[in-house]
Design a protein around this motif. Structure first.
Motif, PDB file in Angstrom:
ATOM      1  N   PHE A 221      32.920  -7.488   1.635  1.00 39.82           N
ATOM      2  CA  PHE A 221      33.882  -7.958   2.633  1.00 39.82           C
ATOM      3  C   PHE A 221      35.105  -7.052   2.741  1.00 39.82           C
ATOM      4  CE2 PHE A 221      37.874 -10.291   3.353  1.00 39.82           C
ATOM      5  CZ  PHE A 221      37.668 -10.738   4.646  1.00 39.82           C
ATOM      6  N   HIS A 222      35.684  -6.696   1.592  1.00 41.53           N
ATOM      7  CA  HIS A 222      36.924  -5.912   1.621  1.00 41.53           C
ATOM      8  C   HIS A 222      36.716  -4.528   2.223  1.00 41.53           C
ATOM      9  CE1 HIS A 222      34.910  -4.976  -2.117  1.00 41.53           C
ATOM     10  NE2 HIS A 222      35.763  -4.017  -2.415  1.00 41.53           N
ATOM     11  N   LEU A 223      35.502  -3.992   2.126  1.00 43.17           N
ATOM     12  CA  LEU A 223      35.216  -2.679   2.709  1.00 43.17           C
ATOM     13  C   LEU A 223      35.292  -2.743   4.236  1.00 43.17           C
ATOM     14  CD1 LEU A 223      32.127  -1.548   0.567  1.00 43.17           C
ATOM     15  CD2 LEU A 223      34.564  -1.431   0.008  1.00 43.17           C
ATOM     16  N   LEU A 224      34.598  -3.731   4.809  1.00 44.76           N
ATOM     17  CA  LEU A 224      34.610  -3.860   6.267  1.00 44.76           C
ATOM     18  C   LEU A 224      35.988  -4.296   6.761  1.00 44.76           C
ATOM     19  CD1 LEU A 224      33.038  -3.637   8.883  1.00 44.76           C
ATOM     20  CD2 LEU A 224      32.263  -6.000   8.574  1.00 44.76           C
ATOM     21  N   PHE A 225      36.664  -5.146   6.008  1.00 47.46           N
ATOM     22  CA  PHE A 225      38.012  -5.578   6.374  1.00 47.46           C
ATOM     23  C   PHE A 225      38.932  -4.369   6.534  1.00 47.46           C
ATOM     24  CE2 PHE A 225      42.348  -6.779   5.560  1.00 47.46           C
ATOM     25  CZ  PHE A 225      42.507  -8.055   6.079  1.00 47.46           C
ATOM     26  N   LEU A 226      38.942  -3.487   5.535  1.00 42.60           N
ATOM     27  CA  LEU A 226      39.836  -2.329   5.581  1.00 42.60           C
ATOM     28  C   LEU A 226      39.438  -1.345   6.673  1.00 42.60           C
ATOM     29  CD1 LEU A 226      40.420  -1.629   1.776  1.00 42.60           C
ATOM     30  CD2 LEU A 226      41.943  -2.765   3.394  1.00 42.60           C
ATOM     31  N   LEU A 227      38.145  -1.207   6.915  1.00 43.44           N
ATOM     32  CA  LEU A 227      37.697  -0.322   7.984  1.00 43.44           C
ATOM     33  C   LEU A 227      38.091  -0.893   9.345  1.00 43.44           C
ATOM     34  CD1 LEU A 227      36.158   2.223   8.822  1.00 43.44           C
ATOM     35  CD2 LEU A 227      34.044   0.870   8.766  1.00 43.44           C
ATOM     36  N   GLU A 228      37.849  -2.184   9.557  1.00 42.12           N
ATOM     37  CA  GLU A 228      38.206  -2.817  10.828  1.00 42.12           C
ATOM     38  C   GLU A 228      39.718  -2.838  11.054  1.00 42.12           C
ATOM     39  OE1 GLU A 228      36.088  -4.503  13.399  1.00 42.12           O
ATOM     40  OE2 GLU A 228      34.970  -2.884  12.461  1.00 42.12           O
ATOM     41  N   LEU A 229      40.477  -2.969   9.981  1.00 44.25           N
ATOM     42  CA  LEU A 229      41.936  -2.998  10.094  1.00 44.25           C
ATOM     43  C   LEU A 229      42.466  -1.723  10.738  1.00 44.25           C
ATOM     44  CD1 LEU A 229      44.612  -4.464   9.449  1.00 44.25           C
ATOM     45  CD2 LEU A 229      44.543  -3.390   7.177  1.00 44.25           C
ATOM     46  N   THR A 230      41.782  -0.600  10.513  1.00 45.87           N
ATOM     47  CA  THR A 230      42.258   0.671  11.089  1.00 45.87           C
ATOM     48  C   THR A 230      42.248   0.647  12.624  1.00 45.87           C
ATOM     49  OG1 THR A 230      40.069   1.771  11.046  1.00 45.87           O
ATOM     50  CG2 THR A 230      41.454   1.970   9.072  1.00 45.87           C
ATOM     51  N   LYS A 231      41.451  -0.245  13.226  1.00 41.31           N
ATOM     52  CA  LYS A 231      41.472  -0.385  14.697  1.00 41.31           C
ATOM     53  C   LYS A 231      42.869  -0.778  15.176  1.00 41.31           C
ATOM     54  CE  LYS A 231      36.722  -1.958  15.566  1.00 41.31           C
ATOM     55  NZ  LYS A 231      35.890  -3.132  15.966  1.00 41.31           N
ATOM     56  N   TYR A 232      43.489  -1.676  14.416  1.00 42.39           N
ATOM     57  CA  TYR A 232      44.773  -2.250  14.831  1.00 42.39           C
ATOM     58  C   TYR A 232      45.956  -1.410  14.348  1.00 42.39           C
ATOM     59  CZ  TYR A 232      41.358  -5.875  15.471  1.00 42.39           C
ATOM     60  OH  TYR A 232      40.219  -6.552  15.854  1.00 42.39           O
ATOM     61  N   LEU A 233      45.663  -0.473  13.457  1.00 47.86           N
ATOM     62  CA  LEU A 233      46.700   0.427  12.953  1.00 47.86           C
ATOM     63  C   LEU A 233      46.678   1.776  13.668  1.00 47.86           C
ATOM     64  CD1 LEU A 233      46.334  -0.308   9.116  1.00 47.86           C
ATOM     65  CD2 LEU A 233      47.964  -1.321  10.723  1.00 47.86           C
ATOM     66  N   GLY A 234      45.616   1.991  14.463  1.00 48.97           N
ATOM     67  CA  GLY A 234      45.594   3.182  15.313  1.00 48.97           C
ATOM     68  C   GLY A 234      44.809   4.376  14.811  1.00 48.97           C
ATOM     69  N   PHE A 235      43.956   4.190  13.782  1.00 51.74           N
ATOM     70  CA  PHE A 235      43.185   5.359  13.332  1.00 51.74           C
ATOM     71  C   PHE A 235      41.736   5.003  12.967  1.00 51.74           C
ATOM     72  CE2 PHE A 235      45.738   3.682   9.847  1.00 51.74           C
ATOM     73  CZ  PHE A 235      44.896   3.646   8.745  1.00 51.74           C
ATOM     74  N   TYR A 236      41.134   4.127  13.770  1.00 47.82           N
ATOM     75  CA  TYR A 236      39.713   3.809  13.591  1.00 47.82           C
ATOM     76  C   TYR A 236      38.888   5.077  13.862  1.00 47.82           C
ATOM     77  CZ  TYR A 236      35.387   1.025  13.940  1.00 47.82           C
ATOM     78  OH  TYR A 236      34.134   0.483  13.742  1.00 47.82           O
ATOM     79  N   PRO A 237      37.839   5.321  13.077  1.00 52.64           N
ATOM     80  CA  PRO A 237      37.037   6.527  13.289  1.00 52.64           C
ATOM     81  C   PRO A 237      36.507   6.650  14.717  1.00 52.64           C
ATOM     82  CG  PRO A 237      36.467   5.493  11.199  1.00 52.64           C
ATOM     83  CD  PRO A 237      37.395   4.551  11.899  1.00 52.64           C
ATOM     84  N   ASP A 238      36.556   7.857  15.242  1.00 56.32           N
ATOM     85  CA  ASP A 238      36.001   8.162  16.558  1.00 56.32           C
ATOM     86  C   ASP A 238      34.478   8.258  16.407  1.00 56.32           C
ATOM     87  OD1 ASP A 238      35.066   9.318  18.903  1.00 56.32           O
ATOM     88  OD2 ASP A 238      36.712  10.742  19.074  1.00 56.32           O
TER      89      ASP A 238
END
Length: 238
Positions: free
Chosen positions: A135-152
């Motif tokens: 869970f914490h892995l996907l949480f931290l990855l998804e959080l980057t969407k809202y912080l502005g640096f989700y992987p392209d």
């Protein structure tokens, strides 16, 4: 100004003998810090210390002066009682780690309803499910969407991922991640929490991926600090 808003508790720190400083991410006003006077000594007040555990979902009636100082809370009630989040040792340790990550990562003091909705849904999902090792892995990855640096993901087929640029590339660079972390990243991109059981990871790969994500956060967030609670989380998963 008197404001009624939903809020998710990020942290609560003892201040002096009887006060708490509580940081919340609110639906109406983004990140807010409140001082709760005498709450640690009061037995008759409307506010209770137990309400302000990390990830608690509340409805607040608060006074927001918006002057960069500590705000105050008039009333609070729990709107989403958890079944396991604060009683299961592993889950509560994960919540402590994620709350520390949020405290270090969320730097905007403004409304962000999309981020609030994500946090609200994620913690409720975590509370209600048992198979949650990733869970914490996907949480931290998804959080980057809202912080502005989700992987392209437009060049997802490439063999390397550059942590500095957030882009998949055909050629290895100094910031490229290892093959195992790359495979895990591609597994997690684009899935939701319900699909986490399809991602099979051992303890080492899970720990390696967390450390990779922390390096990614460090590269993209000025002043970001690795959470101290990571050591506790690692020990529990081992």
């Amino acid at each position: 100004m008197l404001v009624t808003t939903k809020a998710i508790v990020i942290s609560a720190i003892k201040y002096g003998e009887a006060d708490l400083i509580v940081r919340c991410f609110t639906e109406e006003a983004g990140l807010k810090s409140y001082i709760l006077r005498r709450i640690l000594k009061s037995k008759k007040g409307k506010l209770r210390t137990a309400m302000f555990q990390p990830a608690s979902q509340l409805e607040l009636v608060a006074v927001h002066k918006d002057k960069g100082t500590l705000e105050s809370i008039r009333e609070a009630k729990v709107i989403q009682p958890y079944l396991s989040l604060h009683t299961d040792v592993l889950k509560s340790s994960v919540v402590l780690f994620l709350s520390e990550m949020l405290r270090n990562a969320i730097q905007e003091e403004e409304e962000n309803r999309a981020l609030y909705a994500f946090l609200e849904h994620a913690f409720l999902w975590f509370d209600l499910h048992e198979q949650t090792a990733n869970f914490h892995l996907l949480f931290l990855l998804e959080l980057t969407k809202y912080l502005g640096f989700y992987p392209d993901t437009s060049e997802l087929h490439h063999a390397h991922f550059n942590l500095e640029t957030g882009i998949f590339e055909p050629v290895e660079s100094f910031y490229s991640i290892s093959e195992e972390n790359l495979h895990t990243l591609k597994q997690l991109l684009g899935i939701n929490f319900d699909a986490l059981t399809t991602v099979k990871l051992n303890q080492k790969r899970r720990a390696d991926f967390v450390n990779m994500l922390l390096a990614y956060y460090e590269l993209h967030l000025h002043g970001f600090k690795k959470p101290k609670s990571l050591a506790v989380l690692t020990a529990l998963f081992n």
